[in-house]
Write a protein that holds these residues in place. Sequence first.
Motif, PDB file in Angstrom:
ATOM      1  N   ILE A 105      40.664-123.235  45.295  1.00 41.14           N
ATOM      2  CA  ILE A 105      40.166-122.498  46.461  1.00 41.14           C
ATOM      3  C   ILE A 105      38.723-122.069  46.242  1.00 41.14           C
ATOM      4  CG2 ILE A 105      40.424-120.330  47.749  1.00 41.14           C
ATOM      5  CD1 ILE A 105      43.483-120.670  47.355  1.00 41.14           C
ATOM      6  N   VAL A 106      38.433-121.570  45.047  1.00 49.35           N
ATOM      7  CA  VAL A 106      37.055-121.154  44.737  1.00 49.35           C
ATOM      8  C   VAL A 106      36.112-122.357  44.769  1.00 49.35           C
ATOM      9  CG1 VAL A 106      35.592-120.251  42.882  1.00 49.35           C
ATOM     10  CG2 VAL A 106      37.716-119.094  43.460  1.00 49.35           C
ATOM     11  N   PHE A 107      36.554-123.491  44.208  1.00 47.21           N
ATOM     12  CA  PHE A 107      35.723-124.687  44.203  1.00 47.21           C
ATOM     13  C   PHE A 107      35.450-125.174  45.623  1.00 47.21           C
ATOM     14  CE2 PHE A 107      35.622-129.364  44.328  1.00 47.21           C
ATOM     15  CZ  PHE A 107      34.415-129.573  43.664  1.00 47.21           C
ATOM     16  N   CYS A 108      36.492-125.271  46.441  1.00 44.23           N
ATOM     17  CA  CYS A 108      36.312-125.750  47.817  1.00 44.23           C
ATOM     18  C   CYS A 108      35.484-124.772  48.649  1.00 44.23           C
ATOM     19  CB  CYS A 108      37.662-125.993  48.480  1.00 44.23           C
ATOM     20  SG  CYS A 108      38.540-127.396  47.787  1.00 44.23           S
ATOM     21  N   GLY A 109      35.700-123.481  48.425  1.00 51.32           N
ATOM     22  CA  GLY A 109      34.897-122.489  49.138  1.00 51.32           C
ATOM     23  C   GLY A 109      33.436-122.550  48.747  1.00 51.32           C
ATOM     24  N   SER A 110      33.165-122.750  47.466  1.00 54.97           N
ATOM     25  CA  SER A 110      31.776-122.875  47.006  1.00 54.97           C
ATOM     26  C   SER A 110      31.128-124.126  47.577  1.00 54.97           C
ATOM     27  CB  SER A 110      31.725-122.922  45.481  1.00 54.97           C
ATOM     28  OG  SER A 110      32.266-121.760  44.936  1.00 54.97           O
TER      29      SER A 110
END
Length: 176
Positions: A105-110
Amino acid sequence: MERPALPLWAKLDSGLTYCLQLLIKWVAWTLLPLLGVAAAILTWEGLFEHGEGLMELSRLEWAFIALFLLMERRLFLYNRIFGYRWWIGLWRLLSGLGSYSLAWIVFCGSAALLQLSLGGSWEAGQAGIAMTGMVQPLWLSGILLTLYLSTPTRLAEPSPVEVPTVAPTPVAREAT
């Protein structure tokens, strides 16, 4: 060496900090496995997205299911060998999946924020990701890696059991 007496405000502040730390640990301890359950359910539903049963599965998805079953069997076999209970093994698996999901989630959000900050549109970013066809293989391989890394590598720590010590009793000798 004696500790200096803390003022009341310092005692209250450190007590509040300790309570907040416990709350954060509890939230992480409960929410990561719940996120792992959600990831497992959404992954299973993603494999059967068209509702046509086993006929819609690709070779990649068949390979994922076979490897997942083998890795799951390995996880619970190692849990039994190393002395972990079944629930502990399941908790390790689900919290690992939850951690992986959170990192995803953090990777896709970034990536989405980077796309938007560079002047791209949200729709163009979604279309670019969908065109690569790499999202599902990366997600499924990450789940398999998480399952592989969730297995225990050493014996479970035995719970400390207090053994009562028995003081020797004096033996009375007969006077002869």
